[in-house]
Scaffold this motif. Structure first.
Motif, mmCIF file in Angstrom:
data_model
loop_
_atom_site.group_PDB
_atom_site.id
_atom_site.type_symbol
_atom_site.label_atom_id
_atom_site.label_comp_id
_atom_site.label_asym_id
_atom_site.label_seq_id
_atom_site.Cartn_x
_atom_site.Cartn_y
_atom_site.Cartn_z
ATOM 1 N N ASP A 105 0.854 -1.186 0.000
ATOM 2 C CA ASP A 105 0.000 0.000 0.000
ATOM 3 C C ASP A 105 0.891 1.237 0.000
ATOM 4 O O ASP A 105 1.770 1.385 0.859
ATOM 5 C CB ASP A 105 -0.891 -0.018 1.244
ATOM 6 C CG ASP A 105 -1.657 1.268 1.417
ATOM 7 O OD1 ASP A 105 -2.610 1.499 0.656
ATOM 8 O OD2 ASP A 105 -1.281 2.049 2.320
ATOM 9 N N LYS A 106 0.675 2.141 -0.936
ATOM 10 C CA LYS A 106 1.534 3.309 -1.087
ATOM 11 C C LYS A 106 1.597 4.160 0.173
ATOM 12 O O LYS A 106 2.692 4.559 0.612
ATOM 13 C CB LYS A 106 1.054 4.165 -2.263
ATOM 14 C CG LYS A 106 1.876 5.439 -2.447
ATOM 15 C CD LYS A 106 1.366 6.280 -3.607
ATOM 16 C CE LYS A 106 2.161 7.576 -3.728
ATOM 17 N NZ LYS A 106 1.678 8.416 -4.861
ATOM 18 N N GLN A 107 0.440 4.430 0.770
ATOM 19 C CA GLN A 107 0.437 5.324 1.924
ATOM 20 C C GLN A 107 1.186 4.732 3.099
ATOM 21 O O GLN A 107 1.855 5.446 3.855
ATOM 22 C CB GLN A 107 -0.990 5.675 2.329
ATOM 23 C CG GLN A 107 -1.064 6.861 3.294
ATOM 24 C CD GLN A 107 -0.430 8.106 2.713
ATOM 25 O OE1 GLN A 107 -0.758 8.529 1.605
ATOM 26 N NE2 GLN A 107 0.499 8.714 3.458
ATOM 27 N N THR A 108 1.090 3.408 3.274
ATOM 28 C CA THR A 108 1.835 2.758 4.351
ATOM 29 C C THR A 108 3.329 2.930 4.155
ATOM 30 O O THR A 108 4.069 3.217 5.106
ATOM 31 C CB THR A 108 1.482 1.263 4.422
ATOM 32 O OG1 THR A 108 0.078 1.124 4.651
ATOM 33 C CG2 THR A 108 2.241 0.570 5.541
ATOM 34 N N ASP A 111 4.253 6.597 4.904
ATOM 35 C CA ASP A 111 4.208 6.875 6.336
ATOM 36 C C ASP A 111 5.390 6.249 7.071
ATOM 37 O O ASP A 111 5.954 6.853 8.001
ATOM 38 C CB ASP A 111 2.896 6.361 6.932
ATOM 39 C CG ASP A 111 1.692 7.165 6.465
ATOM 40 O OD1 ASP A 111 1.876 8.265 5.908
ATOM 41 O OD2 ASP A 111 0.547 6.671 6.647
#
Length: 255
Positions: A105-108, A111
């Motif tokens: 997952d890109k956002q993970t 972050d």
């Protein structure tokens, strides 16, 4: 192990410890304070930080997100304003993520790198002028997975590999300034990090049991044991050690 009441190695020193609300960060803040230092414990949540500060009169706290814009200036400024100097920066705040490749997952990823790599970099930059004046230290927190593969956790491992290379590179760059940079790489340690990664308490206990059976010493470390090594890497008596990554994992990486 924590410092004894008679050990005042860091008397008059000032330390910033990020992620000080629990686990290794709390144990490190308390150990520095018991050894005579003034400590600014930093974290996102005020209530856990209050508990850390209540453990010793030498600890004060600042509740802030180290990833936020302006946070490095705020954090370093708070310590210097309170005590007039800065001797040690402990980049402990971090996160892990169980994320198999098929679930990437890109956002993970973004972050993870923001907290584990970008935030400590910007804090170190802000702290540097003060650390130059005190011949201070930076201690970064890595992991055994900074130099071992982690199936299902590639991006977490990648952030810790980055931390280890930053440690070595900063040490080389800052040696002439008298600033030492080292890292401590814990193995499995009983903290709440697995719960924050999304595991249930039962799943976390299962993981600790699995890891314990693999560790040659057959035990999971306590946070105080990791704090002991963080203080040793900051100890002025160790002024010839820089650019080192000290693995504290009960021999796990030997197998």
């Amino acid at each position: 192990m924590p410092a004894t009441p008679h050990d005042q190695t860091f008397s008059g020193h000032v330390a910033i410890v990020t992620g000080a609300g629990s686990g290794i960060g709390r144990a490190t803040a308390v150990a520095f304070a018991e050894a005579g230092a003034h400590v600014l414990g930093v974290g996102r949540r005020a209530e856990p930080l209050k508990e850390t500060a209540a453990a010793h009169a030498n600890i004060e706290f600042l509740a802030t997100d180290v990833c936020a814009d302006g946070a490095p200036v705020k954090v370093v400024g708070a310590a210097v304003e309170r005590w007039g100097r800065l001797d040690h920066l402990v980049n402990n705040a971090g996160a892990t993520a169980v994320m198999p490749m098929a679930e990437t997952d890109k956002q993970t990823i973004v972050d993870l790198f923001a907290l584990n790599v970008v935030a400590p970099s910007l804090l170190a930059r802000e702290a540097l002028p003060h650390l130059r004046r005190t011949s201070g230290t930076i201690v970064n927190l890595s992991s055994t997975y900074g130099h071992r593969p982690m199936a299902g956790g590639a991006h977490y491992a990648a952030t810790k590999a980055a931390v280890e290379q930053m440690t070595r590179s900063w040490a080389l760059e800052l040696a002439a300034d008298g600033v030492r940079v080292n890292a401590v790489a814990p193995g499995p340690t009983r903290t709440d990090v697995m719960l924050h990664a999304g595991l249930t308490p039962e799943a976390a206990d299962d993981m600790y049991a699995y890891e314990r059976d693999r560790i040659p010493t057959r035990r999971i470390a306590g946070a105080e044991e990791i704090a002991h090594w963080i203080l040793r890497m900051a100890d002025p008596a160790g002024r010839h050690a820089t650019g080192q990554v000290i693995t504290v994992d009960g021999g796990l990486e030997l197998i």
